[in-house]
Design an enzyme around this catalytic site. Structure first.
Site, mmCIF file in Angstrom:
data_model
loop_
_atom_site.group_PDB
_atom_site.id
_atom_site.type_symbol
_atom_site.label_atom_id
_atom_site.label_comp_id
_atom_site.label_asym_id
_atom_site.label_seq_id
_atom_site.Cartn_x
_atom_site.Cartn_y
_atom_site.Cartn_z
ATOM 1 N N LYS A 1 11.536 9.102 14.015
ATOM 2 C CA LYS A 1 12.167 10.087 13.118
ATOM 3 C C LYS A 1 11.404 11.409 13.055
ATOM 4 O O LYS A 1 11.948 12.423 12.612
ATOM 5 C CB LYS A 1 12.323 9.512 11.719
ATOM 6 N N ASN B 1 12.817 -4.434 9.455
ATOM 7 C CA ASN B 1 11.540 -4.824 10.034
ATOM 8 C C ASN B 1 11.444 -6.333 10.231
ATOM 9 O O ASN B 1 10.884 -6.805 11.225
ATOM 10 C CB ASN B 1 10.390 -4.341 9.148
ATOM 11 N N TRP C 1 0.846 -1.194 0.000
ATOM 12 C CA TRP C 1 0.000 0.000 0.000
ATOM 13 C C TRP C 1 0.884 1.248 0.000
ATOM 14 O O TRP C 1 1.893 1.315 0.714
ATOM 15 C CB TRP C 1 -0.877 -0.009 1.254
ATOM 16 N N SER D 1 -11.503 -6.830 6.593
ATOM 17 C CA SER D 1 -10.586 -5.776 7.017
ATOM 18 C C SER D 1 -11.375 -4.639 7.643
ATOM 19 O O SER D 1 -12.336 -4.130 7.042
ATOM 20 C CB SER D 1 -9.784 -5.239 5.824
ATOM 21 N N ALA E 1 2.778 2.785 13.045
ATOM 22 C CA ALA E 1 2.009 4.035 13.025
ATOM 23 C C ALA E 1 2.484 4.965 11.910
ATOM 24 O O ALA E 1 2.836 6.122 12.144
ATOM 25 C CB ALA E 1 2.052 4.735 14.387
ATOM 26 N N TYR F 1 -5.110 -0.305 -4.478
ATOM 27 C CA TYR F 1 -3.806 0.330 -4.311
ATOM 28 C C TYR F 1 -3.270 0.778 -5.670
ATOM 29 O O TYR F 1 -3.066 -0.035 -6.579
ATOM 30 C CB TYR F 1 -2.802 -0.622 -3.660
ATOM 31 N N GLY G 1 5.577 -2.138 5.155
ATOM 32 C CA GLY G 1 5.850 -1.645 3.816
ATOM 33 C C GLY G 1 7.262 -1.097 3.767
ATOM 34 O O GLY G 1 7.930 -0.975 4.798
#
Length: 336
Positions: free
Chosen positions: A216, A295, A21, A152, A209, A54, A285
């Site tokens: 950052k 990740n 996405w 979802s 989030a 998307y 992502g």
């Protein structure tokens, strides 16, 4: 990489799922997108999440190209149906039988496969009888075009009603895909207990989030150039709720916790959602391959009760946990 069952089914998926996405077909060029998928495979990720909406179907096409050389039996592909695609005509959205049947065929063509592992209702459709939607999904499963069905951002009540109909029709809902992170915990009060009872897992999006939990974004400072907060194609809107100086200050309190554990802030955030035993995987992502590897390293990380308590103390009252907010994700009418 470690693997978890998806709901009460026999399907196992990787704890870290690669999602495209806001990236493939939109934020990053195809060459970079292909490199990110290759990095995901190299990191042991086997589960990939996308949706027909998307980049208006382009993301599915890019993912299909990227996975074309992989052994199909060794990967799990998830996609979704609901939001408008194509020319956005009056039947180009929703969960009507017409749109579901046409959409699954388009998704399979773009993904270069004869089936998806999990086909998901991207939102609940108030304009279509639930019986019609569940019957269409049952027929998609019987045709072999999807092996499992998920939803979802459905509320607990919607999940319960959907699962009852699904079982009457000879299949079962196995997953719900909600937003979930240290900062956004609205599913914990009702959706998670209902899902546990009915045999669904959570496949969570935005565990970091929208990048805020990387640390950052600094309080009182401009957002970094080229970050999600500057993306006018959707990223800026979705991250806005977290760009509050009080929230950003509390997030900075997480840095010593991550450092003491030898984790990056992103890894700590992903490990936190995986500490919930109803979560089957965290969708991450990336716009660069190194982000994928970072990740993915959160897989298998176990956080102690003391660490979880320290995280709660660090964030304090900026955490959003009102279960009533799960209902806000259901559109009042089909988008056009």
């Amino acid at each position: 990489m470690e693997f978890r069952h998806l709901g009460s089914s026999g399907l196992k998926i990787s704890e870290i799922c690669y999602g495209n996405w806001l990236t493939h077909g939109s934020q990053v060029e195809n060459e970079a997108a292909l490199a990110c998928v290759r990095a995901a495979v190299d990191a042991g990720i086997t589960t990939f999440d996308t949706a027909d909406v998307y980049a208006n179907t382009k993301a599915e096409s890019v993912l299909g190209e990227a996975l074309a050389g992989e052994r199909r039996e060794s990967i799990e592909i998830m996609t979704k149906v609901f939001f408008p695609t194509g020319p956005r005509g009056h039947n180009d959205c929703g969960l009507s039988r017409k749109h579901i049947m046409e959409s699954i065929n388009g998704s399979l063509r773009r993904l270069r496969t004869d089936h998806v592992d999990v086909y998901q209702a991207h939102r609940y459709d108030l304009e279509t009888p639930l019986e019609e939607t569940m019957q269409a999904f049952a027929d998609v499963v019987r045709s072999g075009k999807a092996l499992y069905i998920g939803v979802s951002e459905w509320s607990a009540e919607q999940i319960r009603a959907g699962q009852e109909l699904a079982r009457q029709l000879g299949f079962a809902l196995v997953s719900n895909q909600p937003q979930y992170s240290m900062l956004w915990r609205v599913i914990e009060g009702e959706v998670v207990p209902t899902s546990r009872e009915l045999g669904l897992s959570q496949v969570v999006w935005s565990p970091i989030a929208q990048g805020v939990l990387t640390g950052k974004y600094l309080p009182g400072q401009p957002v970094p150039e080229g970050s999600r907060a500057t993306d006018e194609k959707g990223g800026k809107r979705t991250i806005s709720r977290f760009l509050d100086d009080t929230i950003l200050e509390r997030v900075q309190n997480l840095k010593p916790i991550a450092s003491d554990l030898g984790l990056t802030m992103a890894q700590l955030a992903v490990a936190w959602v995986l500490a919930n035993d109803n979560v089957a995987c965290a969708i991450v992502g990336a716009s660069r391959p190194e982000q994928v590897a970072d990740n993915a390293a959160a897989a298998g990380v176990k956080l102690s009760a003391e660490v979880l308590s320290a995280i709660d103390a660090a964030l304090g009252d900026v955490v959003v946990s009102d279960p009533a907010l799960t209902k806000d994700s259901t559109p009042a009418s089909r988008p056009s």
